[in-house]
Design an enzyme around this catalytic site. Structure first.
Site, PDB file in Angstrom:
ATOM      1  N   SER A  84       4.150  -2.235   1.658  1.00 52.38           N
ATOM      2  CA  SER A  84       4.840  -3.040   0.584  1.00 52.38           C
ATOM      3  C   SER A  84       3.629  -3.786   0.123  1.00 52.38           C
ATOM      4  O   SER A  84       2.523  -3.881   0.136  1.00 52.38           O
ATOM      5  CB  SER A  84       5.341  -3.840   1.113  1.00 52.38           C
ATOM      6  OG  SER A  84       6.347  -4.980   0.313  1.00 52.38           O
ATOM      7  N   CYS A  85       3.896  -4.404  -1.252  1.00 51.35           N
ATOM      8  CA  CYS A  85       3.166  -4.498  -2.360  1.00 51.35           C
ATOM      9  C   CYS A  85       3.255  -5.397  -3.061  1.00 51.35           C
ATOM     10  O   CYS A  85       4.747  -5.633  -3.313  1.00 51.35           O
ATOM     11  CB  CYS A  85       2.012  -3.930  -2.881  1.00 51.35           C
ATOM     12  SG  CYS A  85       2.988  -2.492  -4.250  1.00 51.35           S
TER      13      CYS A  85
END
Length: 403
Positions: free
Chosen positions: A69-70
């Site tokens: 995730s980012c």
């Protein structure tokens, strides 16, 4: 000694200026939203400089170090929001909650008369997004922990749906939950390349009206891409889709066979993109795939694709050809193809034909139509006599048409 640092406001203004210079945030509404929403509030572990740099901020990694995730690269965020064309009062669904930053931008765009629902399969991610949204006054954004492929039927229909995670397939939920005439923007992967495609719903068809090269963390559970090494040391890997007849076992050792190189006379500058060759070929040739070569393969001259980690290739039985590049003069490079195997030379020549076709109109893009996989063939549009390829996914069928 006093250290002087730029304020978040100054850095945010510079970030948006960078985005504008790159040709994105073309909509005044998108520009204003990005100048208003504080990205650093959603990535508290990052420095304020990193928060406003044109980079992805990784917020969760897998055990092998890969990103789970980012916060996406700001220029890509702006590009996709331009494609989405949010109008005040729109009901919006986001697949991939990330840090909550994109949902906050969507809330800014749709305003108090609209609504935003964001969905993610990972409870740690949704908890983080919830914290960020609450801390920035976005309590009205609904955050749901769920497999994104299911959408969020409880708040449907939606005028706009956006994926902030890479998708290989489209499930029936997105036809069921997108309003007629609604827009869906998704980083969609086919033939081993990913494009951010803006679709408009037209009855049971989703019809593209823009697309941009991109890369995203993939959705969990979509396993339609295949891969296999084609050399004994595992330095060169081929990637293809489940509906293709490519067999990596038949290509084992092909790179040890005599090579045939064909050059196209088509030149590009050091900053000129040529991904349109690959994209165009997905609507013209069922044999198109991706080759990826490790540094050791390049250094030993085993395999030298134009872009080592991702270049288009044509695979047929025991033969292969891939896109190549060479410097011919100061600041200019020639595109061509390298072939191996029984039909390697012919494949290289065909790839060069595609390079030359692309060169006639470098800005041309194919049209992509997406249908539920259950759609009967007579109901599918093939754009008259245009060249087209039908790409079968598990839950969807794509028709890629090229002039």
């Amino acid at each position: 000694m006093t250290t002087i640092t730029n304020s978040p406001e100054t850095l945010r203004a510079a970030m948006v200026d960078t985005i504008k210079a790159a040709g994105h945030a073309t909509s005044p509404a998108v520009e204003q939203a990005m100048r208003t929403v504080a990205r650093h509030d959603f990535v508290p572990e990052a420095t304020v400089e990193d928060a406003y740099s044109d980079i992805a901020v990784i917020t969760k990694r897998a055990g092998d170090g890969s990103a789970l995730s980012c916060a996406s690269v700001p220029t890509v965020v702006a590009m996709m929001l331009d494609q989405l064309q949010v109008q005040p009062g729109n009901r919006i669904l986001e697949i991939g909650a990330g840090t909550g930053y994109n949902a906050a931008l969507l809330a800014q765009l749709t305003g108090p008369g609209g609504s935003v629902t964001t969905v993610d399969i990972d409870p740690e991610v949704t908890a983080g997004a919830r914290r960020g949204l609450d801390a920035t006054g976005n309590q009205h954004v609904e955050v749901i922990t769920r497999d994104g492929s299911l959408g969020a039927s409880e708040n449907a229909p939606y005028d706009r749906i956006i994926f902030t995670v890479g998708a290989w397939d489209l499930t029936p939920a997105f036809w069921e939950q997108l309003a007629p005439g609604g827009r869906l923007v998704v980083p969609l992967r086919w033939r081993a390349q990913t494009q951010s495609v803006a679709f408009v719903r037209d009855c049971d068809a989703l019809v593209s009206d823009s697309m941009e090269l991109c890369g995203f963390v993939p959705m969990i559970g979509q396993e339609g891409e295949r891969s296999g090494a084609i050399d004994g040391s595992g330095l060169v890997t081929l990637y293809w889709d489940v509906d293709q007849t490519i067999d990596a076992a038949k290509l084992g050792g092909v790179l040890d066979q005599e090579r045939e190189t064909v050059w196209s006379d088509v030149l590009v500058g050091p900053e000129e993109p040529f991904d349109g060759i690959w994209l165009r070929m997905t609507g013209r040739d069922s044999r198109i795939c991706r080759v990826s070569a490790d540094r050791a393969a390049v250094d030993t001259d085993l395999c030298k694709p134009a872009i080592p980690i991702r270049s288009p290739a044509l695979a047929e039985e025991n033969s292969l050809a891939y896109l190549a590049i060479r410097k011919v003069e100061q600041g200019r490079f020639e595109l061509g193809a390298i072939g191996h195997g029984t039909h390697g030379g012919n494949l290289a020549a065909q790839l060069c034909d595609e390079i030359e076709a692309w060169n006639h109109d470098r800005n041309a893009r194919p049209t992509v139509r997406a249908y539920p996989a259950s759609t009967l063939r007579p109901a599918i549009s093939f754009d008259g006599d245009l060249n087209h390829e039908v790409i079968e996914k598990v839950e969807a069928r794509l028709v890629v048409s090229v002039a």
